[in-house]
Design a protein around this motif. Structure first.
Motif, short mmCIF file in Angstrom:
data_model
loop_
_atom_site.label_atom_id
_atom_site.label_comp_id
_atom_site.label_asym_id
_atom_site.label_seq_id
_atom_site.Cartn_x
_atom_site.Cartn_y
_atom_site.Cartn_z
N ILE A 115 -38.88 -4.48 -10.33
CA ILE A 115 -38.54 -3.34 -9.06
C ILE A 115 -39.13 -1.96 -9.61
O ILE A 115 -39.07 -1.65 -10.67
CB ILE A 115 -37.47 -3.27 -9.30
N ASN A 140 -32.37 -3.77 -10.96
CA ASN A 140 -33.68 -4.74 -12.15
C ASN A 140 -32.44 -5.58 -12.87
O ASN A 140 -33.48 -6.01 -13.32
CB ASN A 140 -33.91 -3.85 -12.78
N PHE A 178 -41.78 -4.36 -5.14
CA PHE A 178 -41.09 -4.96 -6.20
C PHE A 178 -42.84 -6.30 -6.14
O PHE A 178 -43.46 -5.87 -5.84
CB PHE A 178 -40.24 -6.12 -5.59
N TYR A 213 -38.86 -11.20 -11.30
CA TYR A 213 -38.76 -10.20 -10.20
C TYR A 213 -38.44 -8.25 -11.20
O TYR A 213 -38.35 -8.71 -11.97
CB TYR A 213 -38.13 -10.10 -8.84
#
Length: 321
Positions: free
Chosen positions: A155, A145, A88, A153
């Motif tokens: 992934i 996700n 990630f 963030y």
């Protein structure tokens, strides 16, 4: 006055240089003023208001990896340990969310991985876990996700890098695989042996056929030679019976010579005296003569066929003229 101004100059220089700072590549810096978010600075030489502004934190923008080890149970009640690697990174446009909304991103990702794996694996038997590990990884990535994008963030990828069943189950699987391979090996060996047997039988059949053909040719030539020998003996006044007996006696002595010449032959006792040869010749002549007499007698005693003009005993004889 000069001694008093020197500390002020030094203090001023410190304040001046503290207004400048650098940000490394693939890093973002969060600036706060009196505890309130002000701005995000990217890589390069940056400037802030001394004393008033401060660097609240640095956010790593590079791809990171988190390895999560999970123990769960399959549909066929086998406990397995799985290692899921999550790759990630922080989205550069969402550094604010990544810094302020989520304090422990690793714990959050671990929790989601546990939740997805323990929801998917119990639906599968152990063999299907190995076969469908990519489906499990896709399910983990999809769930992460949806959850982690809100916190800034992204992934990149999820990989199921290890599946380790219980040691007893692993030993049992190894025994099953070994037995299966032995079964396949036995089938191949049986097939090879069958092929060898069939090939050997075909070879023996061909050998017997050729051997029989050779014996037939040999006997045919022997018969032709005997006919020629009998014809030659008849030309000098020896009849067929005496010629046949003489040929048999000659072959008898040829056989004795062949047996004596073979060093590997076993011990065979045969009559070999001159009187024995004379008796054998006389017996053969008498046998041929008796055979001819029996044949002639059978020809003379053979019943004659009835006259086709004669009827049965019940028929009336024709009238006399």
């Amino acid at each position: 006055m000069e001694f008093i101004s020197i500390p002020f100059i030094i203090f001023g220089l410190v304040i001046f240089f503290s207004a400048f700072f650098t940000v490394k590549q693939q890093t973002s810096v969060v600036i706060e003023r009196f505890g309130k978010f002000t701005s995000i600075r990217n890589s390069g030489l940056q400037m802030k208001v001394p004393i008033i502004d401060r660097v609240a934190g640095r956010v790593n923008l590079r791809i990171q990896q988190l390895d999560v080890i999970i123990e769960t149970q399959t549909k066929d009640n086998v406990f397995v340990k799985m290692k899921v690697s999550v790759q990630f990174k922080v989205i550069q446009e969402k550094v604010y969310e990544a810094f302020y909304k989520l304090e422990y991103p690793h714990d959050q990702i671990t929790a989601y991985v546990f939740d997805v794996v323990r929801a998917e694996v119990p639906k599968l038997i152990l063999d299907d876990v190995f076969v469908r590990k990519d489906d499990i990884a896709i399910a983990v990535k999809r769930e992460l996700n949806e959850a982690m994008t809100t916190y800034g963030y992204d992934i990149i990828n999820t990989l199921v890098t290890d599946i380790d069943p219980d040691i007893q189950v692993k030993n049992a699987m190894n025994r099953i695989n070994a037995a299966e391979r032995e079964k396949v090996a036995a089938e191949y060996e049986s097939e090879a042996q069958r092929i060898r047997i069939v090939a050997k039988a075909k070879a023996e059949a061909e050998s017997k056929r050729l051997q029989g053909q050779g014996i037939a040719d040999q006997r045919r030539e022997i018969a032709r030679g005997l006919v020629e020998s009998v014809n030659q003996l008849n030309e000098v006044g020896i009849n067929s019976q005496e010629a046949s007996a003489l040929i048999v006696v000659t072959q008898h002595y040829d056989t004795l010579h062949a047996i004596g010449a073979d060093t590997h032959s076993n011990l065979i006792l045969l009559p070999n005296s001159p009187q024995a040869a004379t008796d054998m010749l006389n017996n053969m002549v008498a046998s041929f003569a008796a055979s001819n007499q029996i044949g002639e007698a059978m020809k003379t005693t053979k019943p004659k066929p009835k006259d086709k003009h004669l009827g049965s005993g019940n028929d009336v004889p024709p009238a006399q003229g």
